[in-house]
Design an enzyme around this catalytic site. Structure first.
Site, short mmCIF file in Angstrom:
data_model
loop_
_atom_site.label_atom_id
_atom_site.label_comp_id
_atom_site.label_asym_id
_atom_site.label_seq_id
_atom_site.Cartn_x
_atom_site.Cartn_y
_atom_site.Cartn_z
N SER A 113 0.86 -1.13 -0.27
CA SER A 113 0.05 0.17 -0.08
C SER A 113 0.75 1.17 0.07
O SER A 113 2.11 1.23 0.62
CB SER A 113 -0.82 0.23 1.18
OG SER A 113 -1.44 1.15 1.50
N TYR A 128 -1.48 0.30 10.23
CA TYR A 128 -1.89 -0.52 8.99
C TYR A 128 -0.76 -0.24 7.98
O TYR A 128 -0.19 -1.38 7.52
CB TYR A 128 -3.07 0.10 8.46
CG TYR A 128 -3.36 -0.38 6.84
CD1 TYR A 128 -3.77 -1.71 6.74
CD2 TYR A 128 -3.10 0.64 5.92
CE1 TYR A 128 -3.62 -2.05 5.22
CE2 TYR A 128 -3.06 0.27 4.65
CZ TYR A 128 -3.40 -1.13 4.27
OH TYR A 128 -3.60 -1.47 3.10
N LYS A 152 2.26 -3.27 6.57
CA LYS A 152 2.28 -3.50 5.06
C LYS A 152 3.99 -3.36 4.97
O LYS A 152 4.49 -4.16 4.36
CB LYS A 152 1.49 -2.50 4.24
CG LYS A 152 0.10 -2.69 4.34
CD LYS A 152 -0.11 -4.13 3.48
CE LYS A 152 -1.45 -4.54 3.79
NZ LYS A 152 -1.86 -5.70 2.90
#
Ligand code: UDP
Length: 320
Positions: free
Chosen positions: A115, A139, A143
């Protein structure tokens, strides 16, 4: 090629499944249907219900596979800050389980959903892969850490990878083959669509005093069909024995929140009620990809990502 698509019942996953089937691959889908939808499962795939925290189920699913596309993850940025444990377990432990199962079964290639969140708030609006990663939410951190694990699993277990850093994934399959809509969406375009179709009263626009032409944030919106094609190209690339890569997937073009609202009003002929709300913590004013590396390495370019195609294919799904 036999491909296991982990998270293949989800929004991006289902589009990847379709692209892989169109390319003649044999597809198995491993999904726990926590956010993925049964209606997203193509009849041609072998569906293996399972959770990435279940190592036995993963071991069984890996048998006979030549490559994995791994898209199963928790992805709500706000929730990741409130409940990091859930993100640590699902995203990090879950991915390590996938990699460990691949190592055991001798599956040697993985395409991983990364991402743009790995970049955090960069100091320049157009980002290439050399910009240092500096995630500002948990988050994005998961990643980025997974990308680092991938490097070690290549060194130690010979698993080559392509990590695809998606910018803003939007749009729906133009042929209408993917119908499952996200429940409780948190991203801009599905929310705009829910206002357009009357499910939701209004949109809150987070900030209108950014240093952009209309004061609202600018993002790089890339059609999910373009993203899906990149996965097929990445699988073919890895199968030919080439080196691991980390690649941005975006268009390089930006649209503001108000651009999206106004164009949606025009194309759907529905008024989009909105209010201006405070800025959302951690939102950079402008974020666009340089996708030059994906073009050079995979020959990939966004070809379905003009704003009208994005809005119209999404509206076709949301229209009542
Ligand atoms: N946004 C907004 N209202 C919403 C959801 C999003 O104004 O209800 C804005 C958000 O601030 C950002 C853009 O829309 O500038 C895209 O946000 P989204 O959450 O879809 O993706 P992100 O860029 O955070 O990955």
């Amino acid at each position: 090629m036999n491909v296991l698509i982990v998270g293949g019942a989800g929004y991006i996953g289902a589009h990847v499944v379709k692209a892989c089937l169109s390319a003649g691959m044999t597809v198995s889908v491993f999904d726990n249907l926590s956010t993925g939808k049964k209606v997203n499962l193509f009849p041609q795939v072998r569906f293996i219900p399972g959770d990435i925290l279940d190592t036995k189920a993963l071991d069984a699913a890996m048998q006979g596979q030549q490559a994995v596309v791994h898209l199963a993850a928790k992805k709500a940025v706000g929730e990741s800050m409130e409940n990091p444990e859930k993100y640590a377990v699902n995203n990090i432990t879950g991915t390590l389980n996938v990699l460990n199962a691949m190592g055991k079964a001798g599956v040697r290639h993985i395409v991983f959903s990364s991402s743009a969140a790995v970049y955090g708030i960069p100091h320049i609006p157009e980002i290439d892969e050399t910009v240092p990663t500096n995630p500002i939410n948990f988050y994005g951190f998961t990643k980025r850490e997974i990308e680092r694990f991938l490097v070690w699993y290549e060194r130690l277990r010979g698993i080559t990878f392509v990590a695809l850093r998606y910018f803003n994934a939007v749009g729906y399959d133009a042929e209408g083959d993917i119908r499952g809509l996200e429940s409780h969406p948190q991203n801009l375009l599905p929310i705009v669509m829910e206002v357009a179709n009357g499910t939701r009263q209004e949109l809150s626009i987070f900030g209108h005093d950014y240093p952009t032409p209309d004061g609202t944030c600018i993002r790089d919106y890339v059609h999910v069909t373009d993203l899906a094609i990149a996965h097929v190209q990445a699988l073919t690339y890895l199968a030919s024995g080439k080196a691991s890569q980390i690649l941005n997937l975006g268009t390089g073009k930006g649209h503001s929140v108000l651009d999206i609202v106004r164009r949606t009003e025009t194309l759907t002929k529905q008024p989009i009620r909105y209010v201006f709300a405070p800025r959302r913590h951690g939102d950079p004013a402008e974020l666009r990809a340089s996708a030059a590396k994906a073009k050079e390495v995979l020959g990939w370019q966004a070809i379905h990502s003009d704003l009208d195609t994005i809005i119209l294919t999404t509206w076709a799904r949301y229209q009542r």
